[in-house]
Design an enzyme around this catalytic site. Structure first.
Site, mmCIF file in Angstrom:
data_model
loop_
_atom_site.group_PDB
_atom_site.id
_atom_site.type_symbol
_atom_site.label_atom_id
_atom_site.label_comp_id
_atom_site.label_asym_id
_atom_site.label_seq_id
_atom_site.Cartn_x
_atom_site.Cartn_y
_atom_site.Cartn_z
ATOM 1 N N SER A 131 0.843 -1.190 0.000
ATOM 2 C CA SER A 131 0.000 0.000 0.000
ATOM 3 C C SER A 131 0.880 1.244 0.000
ATOM 4 C CB SER A 131 -0.877 -0.003 1.248
ATOM 5 O OG SER A 131 -1.399 1.286 1.439
ATOM 6 N N HIS A 144 -1.444 -1.242 -4.103
ATOM 7 C CA HIS A 144 -2.701 -0.804 -3.503
ATOM 8 C C HIS A 144 -2.610 0.703 -3.267
ATOM 9 C CE1 HIS A 144 -6.317 -1.450 -0.972
ATOM 10 N NE2 HIS A 144 -5.786 -0.557 -0.159
ATOM 11 N N ASP A 204 -4.460 3.984 -1.718
ATOM 12 C CA ASP A 204 -5.488 4.418 -0.776
ATOM 13 C C ASP A 204 -5.924 5.849 -1.053
ATOM 14 O OD1 ASP A 204 -5.962 2.171 0.973
ATOM 15 O OD2 ASP A 204 -3.856 2.385 1.543
ATOM 16 N N MET A 218 -8.292 8.842 0.006
ATOM 17 C CA MET A 218 -9.039 9.302 1.192
ATOM 18 C C MET A 218 -9.463 10.747 1.015
ATOM 19 S SD MET A 218 -6.678 7.696 4.198
ATOM 20 C CE MET A 218 -6.164 5.978 4.158
ATOM 21 N N HIS A 250 -8.400 1.919 -3.807
ATOM 22 C CA HIS A 250 -9.335 1.719 -2.701
ATOM 23 C C HIS A 250 -9.905 3.084 -2.331
ATOM 24 C CE1 HIS A 250 -9.587 0.571 1.890
ATOM 25 N NE2 HIS A 250 -10.776 0.729 1.345
ATOM 26 N N MET A 258 -11.767 5.413 -0.276
ATOM 27 C CA MET A 258 -12.356 5.693 1.037
ATOM 28 C C MET A 258 -12.909 7.103 0.983
ATOM 29 S SD MET A 258 -9.363 3.886 3.224
ATOM 30 C CE MET A 258 -8.282 3.951 1.820
ATOM 31 N N MET A 279 -11.818 -4.835 5.466
ATOM 32 C CA MET A 279 -10.952 -3.979 6.289
ATOM 33 C C MET A 279 -10.713 -4.649 7.628
ATOM 34 S SD MET A 279 -10.150 -1.418 4.453
ATOM 35 C CE MET A 279 -9.131 -0.730 5.762
ATOM 36 N N GLY A 334 -8.209 4.694 7.339
ATOM 37 C CA GLY A 334 -7.760 6.074 7.531
ATOM 38 C C GLY A 334 -6.256 6.193 7.679
ATOM 39 N N ASP A 347 -7.189 -5.865 4.267
ATOM 40 C CA ASP A 347 -6.490 -4.581 4.276
ATOM 41 C C ASP A 347 -6.380 -4.050 5.703
ATOM 42 O OD1 ASP A 347 -5.410 -2.131 3.715
ATOM 43 O OD2 ASP A 347 -7.120 -1.392 2.556
HETATM 44 C C1 DX5 Z 1 -5.979 1.956 5.816
HETATM 45 C C2 DX5 Z 1 -5.602 1.620 4.403
HETATM 46 C C3 DX5 Z 1 -4.594 0.536 4.277
HETATM 47 C C4 DX5 Z 1 -3.272 0.858 4.919
HETATM 48 C C5 DX5 Z 1 -2.708 -0.427 5.440
HETATM 49 O O1 DX5 Z 1 -7.039 2.834 5.801
HETATM 50 O O2 DX5 Z 1 -6.743 1.230 3.648
HETATM 51 O O3 DX5 Z 1 -4.418 0.147 2.921
HETATM 52 O O4 DX5 Z 1 -2.348 1.430 4.058
HETATM 53 O O5 DX5 Z 1 -1.545 -0.144 6.148
HETATM 54 P P1 DX5 Z 1 -0.904 -1.225 7.120
HETATM 55 O O6 DX5 Z 1 -0.572 -2.440 6.290
HETATM 56 O O7 DX5 Z 1 0.298 -0.529 7.659
HETATM 57 O O8 DX5 Z 1 -1.932 -1.550 8.175
HETATM 58 ZN ZN ZN Z 2 -6.512 0.320 1.592
#
Ligand code: DX5
Ligand code: ZN
Length: 224
Positions: free
Chosen positions: A9, A34, A36, A38, A67, A69, A138, A143, A176
């Site tokens: 990620s 991946h 993220d 947000m 992804h 969010m 999740m 976040g 995730d």
């Molecule tokens: C959290 C994200 C994840 C995050 C995971 O909101 O969706 O993709 O980057 O990070 P780790 O693997 O460090 O928990």
């Molecule tokens: Zn994610």
């Protein structure tokens, strides 16, 4: 069981050096990236949008799993598709018309997935499982990277795995949050195929060793 895929990620990467960071995890043996997204509303944090995904897509041969969010993501879908997303997941908690949103992603020739927060029940996503290519479970509250794995979310993985055996064996299960060499084996045993890992890959000096350790811990457990 589908093959294991490790998806670093980029939330845990150095955003000022994204092309180098992508090349580093590609060399380390990552299967895809991946990404993220947000919006500061659905989750407290803010990250990136289609402009950066477009740049990243041109900077790496790794395929991009975006992804989202974000609240009401419909107006962003075409931009992410154009930017080169290979997979797009949206949160059930953010989509009042989830079926329509999933169909729209498919018409954009992107592979659709549904993501669900730790407290959202399996029964909430069951009606959409026949329409998506993957589920993003999740295992932390979304976040931030670097949070602790919420083990109770594996009950949902088991329920999704049981559902797909009966109805749609092609469905992929992604997990995730909080995945590392200690937690990945249990997740694999529960039925996960795709493992997102932020801090467990980007947070390590030797990323090749980090990806190999994850793969080996997943493989060792799946044969047990
Ligand atoms: C959290 C994200 C994840 C995050 C995971 O909101 O969706 O993709 O980057 O990070 P780790 O693997 O460090 O928990
Ligand atoms: Zn994610």
């Amino acid at each position: 069981m589908h093959p294991v895929a490790i998806a670093p990620s980029i939330l845990s990467a150095d955003f000022a050096r994204l092309a180098d960071e992508a090349a580093s995890v590609q060399a380390a043996g990552a299967d895809f990236l991946h990404v993220d997204v947000m919006d500061g509303r659905f989750v407290p944090n803010l990250t990136l949008g289609p402009v950066l995904v477009d740049c990243l897509h041109r900077a790496t041969p790794l395929q991009l799993d975006c992804h989202l969010m974000v609240e009401a993501p419909d107006h962003l879908l075409a931009d992410f598709a154009k930017a080169g997303a290979r997979w797009l997941s949206v949160h059930i908690e953010a989509c009042p018309h989830l079926h329509r949103t999933i169909q729209r992603i498919r018409t954009l020739d992107v592979s659709p997935g549904v993501a669900l927060n730790p407290h959202t029940a399996f029964s909430a996503i069951e009606p959409i499982l026949g329409d998506v290519d993957f589920v993003c479970v999740m295992s932390v509250n979304p976040g931030f990277g670097g949070q602790s794995f919420i083990r109770s979310t594996l009950d949902k993985v088991r329920a999704i795995d049981a559902w797909r055996r009966e109805h749609n064996p092609a469905l992929r299960i992604e997990i995730d949050g909080g995945i590392n060499a200690t937690t990945i084996g249990e997740a694999r045993a529960a039925g996960v195929d795709w493992f997102v890992a932020g801090s467990a890959v980007f947070g390590q000096a030797n990323r090749g060793a980090a990806v190999a350790a994850l793969r080996s811990a997943a493989g060792a457990r799946s044969q047990a």
